[in-house]
Write a protein that holds these residues in place. Structure first.
Motif, PDB file in Angstrom:
ATOM      1  N   ALA A 106       0.830  -1.199   0.000  1.00  0.00           N
ATOM      2  CA  ALA A 106       0.000   0.000   0.000  1.00  0.00           C
ATOM      3  C   ALA A 106       0.866   1.251   0.000  1.00  0.00           C
ATOM      4  CB  ALA A 106      -0.931  -0.019   1.208  1.00  0.00           C
ATOM      5  N   ALA A 107       1.913   1.262   0.799  1.00  0.00           N
ATOM      6  CA  ALA A 107       2.809   2.415   0.858  1.00  0.00           C
ATOM      7  C   ALA A 107       3.512   2.627  -0.481  1.00  0.00           C
ATOM      8  CB  ALA A 107       3.839   2.216   1.963  1.00  0.00           C
ATOM      9  N   PHE A 108       3.931   1.537  -1.098  1.00  0.00           N
ATOM     10  CA  PHE A 108       4.622   1.639  -2.388  1.00  0.00           C
ATOM     11  C   PHE A 108       3.712   2.233  -3.450  1.00  0.00           C
ATOM     12  CE2 PHE A 108       5.395  -0.572  -6.518  1.00  0.00           C
ATOM     13  CZ  PHE A 108       6.505   0.169  -6.900  1.00  0.00           C
ATOM     14  N   TYR A 109       2.507   1.687  -3.603  1.00  0.00           N
ATOM     15  CA  TYR A 109       1.624   2.158  -4.668  1.00  0.00           C
ATOM     16  C   TYR A 109       1.069   3.550  -4.392  1.00  0.00           C
ATOM     17  CZ  TYR A 109       1.867  -1.965  -7.566  1.00  0.00           C
ATOM     18  OH  TYR A 109       2.318  -2.957  -8.420  1.00  0.00           O
ATOM     19  N   ALA A 110       0.917   3.915  -3.129  1.00  0.00           N
ATOM     20  CA  ALA A 110       0.440   5.261  -2.806  1.00  0.00           C
ATOM     21  C   ALA A 110       1.417   6.332  -3.284  1.00  0.00           C
ATOM     22  CB  ALA A 110       0.218   5.386  -1.303  1.00  0.00           C
ATOM     23  N   GLY A 111       2.699   6.005  -3.282  1.00  0.00           N
ATOM     24  CA  GLY A 111       3.712   6.961  -3.721  1.00  0.00           C
ATOM     25  C   GLY A 111       4.238   6.705  -5.110  1.00  0.00           C
ATOM     26  N   HIS A 112       3.512   5.912  -5.886  1.00  0.00           N
ATOM     27  CA  HIS A 112       4.015   5.460  -7.179  1.00  0.00           C
ATOM     28  C   HIS A 112       3.639   6.388  -8.324  1.00  0.00           C
ATOM     29  CE1 HIS A 112       4.725   1.992 -10.194  1.00  0.00           C
ATOM     30  NE2 HIS A 112       5.895   2.382  -9.714  1.00  0.00           N
ATOM     31  N   ASN A 113       2.955   7.492  -8.037  1.00  0.00           N
ATOM     32  CA  ASN A 113       2.622   8.473  -9.078  1.00  0.00           C
ATOM     33  C   ASN A 113       2.825   9.868  -8.502  1.00  0.00           C
ATOM     34  OD1 ASN A 113       1.747   9.192 -11.673  1.00  0.00           O
ATOM     35  ND2 ASN A 113      -0.379   9.422 -11.010  1.00  0.00           N
ATOM     36  N   PRO A 114       4.071  10.181  -8.088  1.00  0.00           N
ATOM     37  CA  PRO A 114       4.332  11.423  -7.341  1.00  0.00           C
ATOM     38  C   PRO A 114       4.146  12.677  -8.185  1.00  0.00           C
ATOM     39  CG  PRO A 114       6.393  10.381  -7.952  1.00  0.00           C
ATOM     40  CD  PRO A 114       5.308   9.421  -8.329  1.00  0.00           C
TER      41      PRO A 114
END
Length: 222
Positions: A106-114
């Motif tokens: 969840a943390a990875f994908y939340a920041g995957h479109n900065p």
């Protein structure tokens, strides 16, 4: 939806949000972005290919999840693992994940479109669709621009694939099917007000709204 029903829905949603937030805060471990990146190999085959289509329960694009909120992604994976969301493939994948795995992904994908921020005001909806959105009080949960939900455990829906949104909305109305359906009394109460044709109108409009979601290709070999 009349004013009384809208006010009641907001009250129910607010109460559910508080309960969910307290439970999530007590149970969810902190996510690690780097660890999530290393665990995302199982996700790449579907969520890392723009336009990739799933054939169950009908042909539709798999959802964009890069840029989605971490609490929503975690909650969705937990629901698949528990069986509240019914989808054989996702149930199998989520069932293999620990709470820490879920938090990391969840943390990875939340920041995957900065660096992507949705406009404060969305593209204007046609009058017929605007009436449907008002009837469903959609802004009350998902925000005025459909990218700023009132609680991060609710999804951003602006710019999501239309065919996925349509399948997701219909799934809240499915009862007693072991392979299809989503157990969410709030969403079920909302979607049951609409015909499938109306749900498709809503989904088609939301897909045209500029949002913060993306499907980002990722290397298969790291």
């Amino acid at each position: 939806m009349n004013q009384t029903m809208t006010t009641l829905l907001k009250s129910v949603v607010a109460s559910a949000t508080v309960v969910a937030a307290l439970g999530a805060h007590a149970q969810t471990p902190a996510g690690d972005v780097k660890a999530g990146e290393s665990k995302a190999a199982m996700c790449i085959g579907c969520h890392g290919i723009p336009g990739y289509q799933n054939s169950f329960p009908e042909i539709h694009k798999v959802p964009k999840i890069s840029g989605q909120s971490a609490p929503y992604i975690a909650g969705a994976l937990q629901a698949y693992r528990k069986g509240d969301r019914k989808h054989p493939t996702m149930r199998g994948i989520a069932g293999s994940l620990s709470d820490q795995d879920i938090a990391d992904l969840a943390a990875f994908y939340a920041g995957h479109n900065p660096g992507v921020t949705a406009p404060e005001q969305p593209k204007a909806a046609p009058a017929a669709v605007a009436a449907l959105l008002e009837k469903g009080a959609c802004v009350s949960c998902h925000g005025a621009n459909f990218s700023k939900p009132i609680d991060p455990s609710y999804p951003k829906v602006a710019g999501q694939y239309a065919d996925y949104l349509y399948v997701a909305l219909k799934s809240y109305n499915v009862q007693g099917n072991p392979y299809i359906g989503r157990a969410n009394p709030i969403m079920a109460g909302i979607t049951q007000q609409f015909s499938n044709a109306e749900l498709k109108q809503i989904a088609n409009y939301l897909a045209t709204v500029q949002g913060e979601l993306a499907t980002k290709p990722q290397p298969r070999f790291r």
